[in-house]
Design a protein around this motif. Structure first.
Motif, PDB file in Angstrom:
ATOM      1  N   ARG A 149       0.822  -1.205   0.000  1.00 12.86           N
ATOM      2  CA  ARG A 149       0.000   0.000   0.000  1.00 12.86           C
ATOM      3  C   ARG A 149       0.862   1.263   0.000  1.00 12.86           C
ATOM      4  NH1 ARG A 149      -1.475   3.413   3.819  1.00 12.86           N
ATOM      5  NH2 ARG A 149      -0.575   2.093   5.451  1.00 12.86           N
ATOM      6  N   LEU A 150       1.859   1.290   0.879  1.00 10.90           N
ATOM      7  CA  LEU A 150       2.723   2.462   0.969  1.00 10.90           C
ATOM      8  C   LEU A 150       3.567   2.643  -0.295  1.00 10.90           C
ATOM      9  CD1 LEU A 150       3.917   2.194   4.690  1.00 10.90           C
ATOM     10  CD2 LEU A 150       2.281   3.817   3.730  1.00 10.90           C
ATOM     11  N   LEU A 151       3.996   1.520  -0.897  1.00 12.08           N
ATOM     12  CA  LEU A 151       4.786   1.592  -2.120  1.00 12.08           C
ATOM     13  C   LEU A 151       3.949   2.148  -3.271  1.00 12.08           C
ATOM     14  CD1 LEU A 151       7.570   0.973  -3.337  1.00 12.08           C
ATOM     15  CD2 LEU A 151       6.737  -1.317  -3.878  1.00 12.08           C
ATOM     16  N   GLN A 152       2.710   1.689  -3.379  1.00  8.85           N
ATOM     17  CA  GLN A 152       1.831   2.207  -4.429  1.00  8.85           C
ATOM     18  C   GLN A 152       1.505   3.683  -4.210  1.00  8.85           C
ATOM     19  OE1 GLN A 152       0.921   0.765  -7.205  1.00  8.85           O
ATOM     20  NE2 GLN A 152       1.903  -1.200  -6.728  1.00  8.85           N
ATOM     21  N   GLU A 153       1.347   4.032  -2.960  1.00  4.11           N
ATOM     22  CA  GLU A 153       1.080   5.442  -2.636  1.00  4.11           C
ATOM     23  C   GLU A 153       2.266   6.318  -3.026  1.00  4.11           C
ATOM     24  OE1 GLU A 153       0.833   8.116   1.394  1.00  4.11           O
ATOM     25  OE2 GLU A 153      -0.210   6.186   1.425  1.00  4.11           O
ATOM     26  N   ALA A 154       3.485   5.862  -2.677  1.00  3.27           N
ATOM     27  CA  ALA A 154       4.689   6.628  -3.024  1.00  3.27           C
ATOM     28  C   ALA A 154       4.870   6.689  -4.542  1.00  3.27           C
ATOM     29  CB  ALA A 154       5.909   5.991  -2.368  1.00  3.27           C
ATOM     30  N   HIS A 155       4.544   5.582  -5.213  1.00  2.00           N
ATOM     31  CA  HIS A 155       4.662   5.551  -6.677  1.00  2.00           C
ATOM     32  C   HIS A 155       3.687   6.534  -7.321  1.00  2.00           C
ATOM     33  CE1 HIS A 155       3.167   3.838 -10.573  1.00  2.00           C
ATOM     34  NE2 HIS A 155       4.457   3.944 -10.834  1.00  2.00           N
TER      35      HIS A 155
ATOM     36  N   LYS B  92       4.949  10.057  -6.959  1.00  2.00           N
ATOM     37  CA  LYS B  92       6.052  10.375  -7.877  1.00  2.00           C
ATOM     38  C   LYS B  92       5.538  10.606  -9.302  1.00  2.00           C
ATOM     39  CE  LYS B  92       9.631  10.457  -5.256  1.00  2.00           C
ATOM     40  NZ  LYS B  92      10.392  11.726  -5.086  1.00  2.00           N
ATOM     41  N   VAL B  93       4.558   9.804  -9.733  1.00  2.00           N
ATOM     42  CA  VAL B  93       3.988   9.992 -11.069  1.00  2.00           C
ATOM     43  C   VAL B  93       3.345  11.369 -11.175  1.00  2.00           C
ATOM     44  CG1 VAL B  93       2.225   9.192 -12.677  1.00  2.00           C
ATOM     45  CG2 VAL B  93       3.670   7.531 -11.492  1.00  2.00           C
ATOM     46  N   GLU B  94       2.609  11.764 -10.143  1.00  2.00           N
ATOM     47  CA  GLU B  94       1.979  13.087 -10.144  1.00  2.00           C
ATOM     48  C   GLU B  94       3.018  14.199 -10.195  1.00  2.00           C
ATOM     49  OE1 GLU B  94      -0.385  13.072  -6.637  1.00  2.00           O
ATOM     50  OE2 GLU B  94      -1.961  11.762  -7.480  1.00  2.00           O
TER      51      GLU B  94
ATOM     52  N   CYS C   5      12.587   8.671 -26.707  1.00  2.00           N
ATOM     53  CA  CYS C   5      11.973   9.491 -25.653  1.00  2.00           C
ATOM     54  C   CYS C   5      10.808   8.760 -24.987  1.00  2.00           C
ATOM     55  CB  CYS C   5      11.473  10.810 -26.245  1.00  2.00           C
ATOM     56  SG  CYS C   5      12.736  12.089 -26.436  1.00  2.00           S
ATOM     57  N   PHE C   6      10.121   7.920 -25.763  1.00  2.00           N
ATOM     58  CA  PHE C   6       8.971   7.216 -25.203  1.00  2.00           C
ATOM     59  C   PHE C   6       9.399   6.173 -24.172  1.00  2.00           C
ATOM     60  CE2 PHE C   6       7.333   8.718 -29.338  1.00  2.00           C
ATOM     61  CZ  PHE C   6       6.254   9.466 -28.877  1.00  2.00           C
ATOM     62  N   THR C   7      10.593   5.595 -24.331  1.00  2.00           N
ATOM     63  CA  THR C   7      11.085   4.686 -23.287  1.00  2.00           C
ATOM     64  C   THR C   7      11.401   5.467 -22.011  1.00  2.00           C
ATOM     65  OG1 THR C   7      13.400   4.883 -24.016  1.00  2.00           O
ATOM     66  CG2 THR C   7      12.060   3.173 -25.042  1.00  2.00           C
ATOM     67  N   THR C   8      11.882   6.688 -22.178  1.00  2.00           N
ATOM     68  CA  THR C   8      12.134   7.539 -21.012  1.00  2.00           C
ATOM     69  C   THR C   8      10.832   7.919 -20.324  1.00  2.00           C
ATOM     70  OG1 THR C   8      14.170   8.435 -21.971  1.00  2.00           O
ATOM     71  CG2 THR C   8      13.098   9.748 -20.281  1.00  2.00           C
ATOM     72  N   ILE C   9       9.809   8.189 -21.127  1.00  2.00           N
ATOM     73  CA  ILE C   9       8.491   8.499 -20.552  1.00  2.00           C
ATOM     74  C   ILE C   9       7.970   7.299 -19.765  1.00  2.00           C
ATOM     75  CG2 ILE C   9       6.083   8.984 -21.126  1.00  2.00           C
ATOM     76  CD1 ILE C   9       7.129  10.616 -23.523  1.00  2.00           C
ATOM     77  N   ALA C  10       8.142   6.097 -20.330  1.00  2.00           N
ATOM     78  CA  ALA C  10       7.718   4.894 -19.612  1.00  2.00           C
ATOM     79  C   ALA C  10       8.501   4.726 -18.321  1.00  2.00           C
ATOM     80  CB  ALA C  10       7.910   3.669 -20.509  1.00  2.00           C
ATOM     81  N   ASP C  11       9.786   5.047 -18.354  1.00  2.00           N
ATOM     82  CA  ASP C  11      10.623   4.966 -17.156  1.00  2.00           C
ATOM     83  C   ASP C  11      10.106   5.902 -16.066  1.00  2.00           C
ATOM     84  OD1 ASP C  11      12.719   4.464 -15.393  1.00  2.00           O
ATOM     85  OD2 ASP C  11      14.027   5.947 -16.337  1.00  2.00           O
ATOM     86  N   LEU C  12       9.671   7.105 -16.462  1.00  2.00           N
ATOM     87  CA  LEU C  12       9.147   8.061 -15.482  1.00  2.00           C
ATOM     88  C   LEU C  12       7.820   7.574 -14.894  1.00  2.00           C
ATOM     89  CD1 LEU C  12       9.936  11.428 -17.305  1.00  2.00           C
ATOM     90  CD2 LEU C  12      11.031  10.538 -15.242  1.00  2.00           C
ATOM     91  N   PHE C  13       7.036   6.859 -15.680  1.00  2.00           N
ATOM     92  CA  PHE C  13       5.786   6.308 -15.168  1.00  2.00           C
ATOM     93  C   PHE C  13       6.048   5.178 -14.172  1.00  2.00           C
ATOM     94  CE2 PHE C  13       3.273   8.242 -18.681  1.00  2.00           C
ATOM     95  CZ  PHE C  13       2.219   8.720 -17.903  1.00  2.00           C
TER      96      PHE C  13
ATOM     97  N   HIS D 206      13.986  13.666  -7.941  1.00  2.00           N
ATOM     98  CA  HIS D 206      13.352  14.978  -7.999  1.00  2.00           C
ATOM     99  C   HIS D 206      13.107  15.355  -9.463  1.00  2.00           C
ATOM    100  CE1 HIS D 206      12.968  19.374  -7.702  1.00  2.00           C
ATOM    101  NE2 HIS D 206      12.509  19.120  -6.479  1.00  2.00           N
ATOM    102  N   THR D 207      11.990  16.017  -9.727  1.00  2.00           N
ATOM    103  CA  THR D 207      11.623  16.338 -11.116  1.00  2.00           C
ATOM    104  C   THR D 207      12.676  17.187 -11.808  1.00  2.00           C
ATOM    105  OG1 THR D 207       9.267  16.238 -10.525  1.00  2.00           O
ATOM    106  CG2 THR D 207       9.842  17.352 -12.577  1.00  2.00           C
ATOM    107  N   GLY D 208      13.257  18.145 -11.097  1.00  2.00           N
ATOM    108  CA  GLY D 208      14.289  18.991 -11.691  1.00  2.00           C
ATOM    109  C   GLY D 208      15.523  18.199 -12.097  1.00  2.00           C
ATOM    110  N   ILE D 209      15.925  17.256 -11.244  1.00  2.00           N
ATOM    111  CA  ILE D 209      17.077  16.409 -11.557  1.00  2.00           C
ATOM    112  C   ILE D 209      16.759  15.492 -12.733  1.00  2.00           C
ATOM    113  CG2 ILE D 209      18.673  14.679 -10.659  1.00  2.00           C
ATOM    114  CD1 ILE D 209      18.995  17.409  -9.385  1.00  2.00           C
TER     115      ILE D 209
END
Length: 424
Positions: free
Chosen positions: A20-26, A29-31, A85-93, A373-376
């Protein structure tokens, strides 16, 4: 709280709570990454369209030269990078749920391979421009040799990037949660391995990456610096030659006018007699009475072949004409060089954030969570921007390419309107 204490606390959580906590943290991060994901999706879409149009234009709409061939190959590499770029987008998801080791290694290997290949292609272009502008009489790259050079550097980039299969893997990261009893949860994400045995290997390859890019930067400074100096000297010589030619032309015109006036006086003195004018006198008289200033200038150049002084003036004028003719050809070369210099500047701007983060912030960050972090994350993916902005730079600096893109989008708009009308 030390890392060992965090791991201990995380291990005390029951399995349902862990999930539960892992899904919440995930989800959190997606948001956080939604703005970056949106931007990457837009630039990937724009880059794909732009590079496809670049391949078509520079492959079939202009005369093929070594530089044009290199631009087309650069666009092909950039197109592949835009798809990656789409693999990078998937990585961020996926972010902290990334546990597939093989996928992690393959993804970064392809990213590294094609980005470095694109950089080496820019390196070859800078050398080609230097030879064309500073050593025009020396040996030049041909379309075939330029293509072979890109293939060789791409193979080298592939071999060089193979170290990603060693240095990249999913690593554990402690993520903060909203649970007061258990404030941290352990996740995984794809990055440089944290294995102590490979720590030195990771550093060595980071240094090699930095040295490779630095060597390219040094080449760019040398080639484009010498090109700028050569263009500046060329402009000075051209201005001096035009001034010298203008002065000689004015002097020749003045001498011709003096001779014409003298001939007119002779005719006037003989007007009272019945002796008819000779053919040459009639010509001089007609010129002296009817010709305007512009025709005098042209006639002075034509008639000046009769004397050694005017021969020198004519030679100077011919030199200016040859320079003007060659300038029309070299003008397109200069515009092409300026355009590729702008592409190189764009490359430097796009890669700077990546190296600042990789060499600086990434090495000094307090925890591995800082890297998420999003900036990094944005800085680590800044090299992708280089493959997207190149078609935009081509559009800005190339009038024909800009007109071609306008025609393409205009036709698309007309076809869309026609389809909508037929459906209505």
């Amino acid at each position: 709280m030390s890392d060992s204490e965090v791991v201990t606390n995380a291990s005390r959580i029951s399995s349902p709570d862990t999930e539960r906590l892992l899904q919440e943290a995930h989800r959190k991060k997606v948001e956080e990454h939604i703005p970056l994901i949106t931007v990457l999706f837009i630039i990937a879409f724009v880059g794909i369209i732009g590079n496809i149009l670049t391949i078509i234009f520079y492959g079939y709409r202009v005369k093929m030269t070594s530089t044009i061939a290199l631009i087309r190959l650069l666009a092909i590499l950039d197109l592949i990078v835009c798809f990656l770029c789409f693999t990078t987008i998937a990585d961020l998801f996926v972010n902290i749920l990334f546990t597939d080791e093989i996928l992690c290694k393959v993804m970064y290997f392809f990213d590294h391979w094609f980005v470095v290949s694109s950089v080496f292609t820019l390196w070859i272009i800078s050398i080609d421009r230097y030879r064309r502008m500073c050593k025009p009489l020396g040996k030049q790259l041909t379309v075939k040799s330029a293509t072979v050079a890109v293939i060789i550097t791409s193979v080298f980039s592939m071999v060089f990037s193979s170290h990603d299969f060693i240095t990249y893997s999913p690593v554990k990261v402690n993520i903060s949660t909203s649970d007061k009893v258990n404030p941290y949860i352990t996740g995984h994400y794809c990055t440089n391995t944290d294995s102590p045995d490979l720590h030195l290997v990771v550093i060595v390859f980071h240094v090699l990456d930095a040295l490779t890019i630095t060597a390219c930067f040094v080449t760019f400074v040398f080639t484009y610096g010498n090109i700028w100096r050569e263009l500046r000297n060329h402009n000075r010589r051209t201005v001096h030659l035009h001034k010298s030619s203008s002065a000689l032309s004015r002097q020749s015109t003045s001498d011709f006018n003096s001779k014409t006036l003298q001939s007119d006086e002779d005719v006037e003195n003989d007007r009272g007699t019945t002796v008819p004018l000779t053919k040459n006198q009639a010509v001089h008289f007609s010129l002296g009475s009817n010709i305007n200033t512009e025709i005098l200038n042209v006639s002075a150049v034509a008639i000046s072949t009769a004397s050694s002084e005017s021969k020198f003036a004519t030679e100077c004028v011919e030199n200016v004409r040859r320079v003007s003719k060659s300038s029309k050809t070299s003008r397109s070369e200069r515009r092409l060089t300026i355009m590729m210099f702008a592409v190189t500047v764009g490359f430097a701007i796009c890669f700077t954030p990546y190296f600042i983060v990789t060499v600086g912030i990434r090495q000094t960050s307090a925890t591995t969570e800082d890297e998420l972090h999003t900036g990094i994350e944005f800085a680590l993916r800044s090299p992708f921007w280089n493959s997207v902005i190149n078609p935009i730079i081509f559009c800005v600096f190339n009038t024909q390419y800009r007109r071609y893109m306008k025609d393409v989008f205009t036709k698309c708009q007309i076809n869309k309107s026609t389809v909508n009308s037929s459906q209505g």
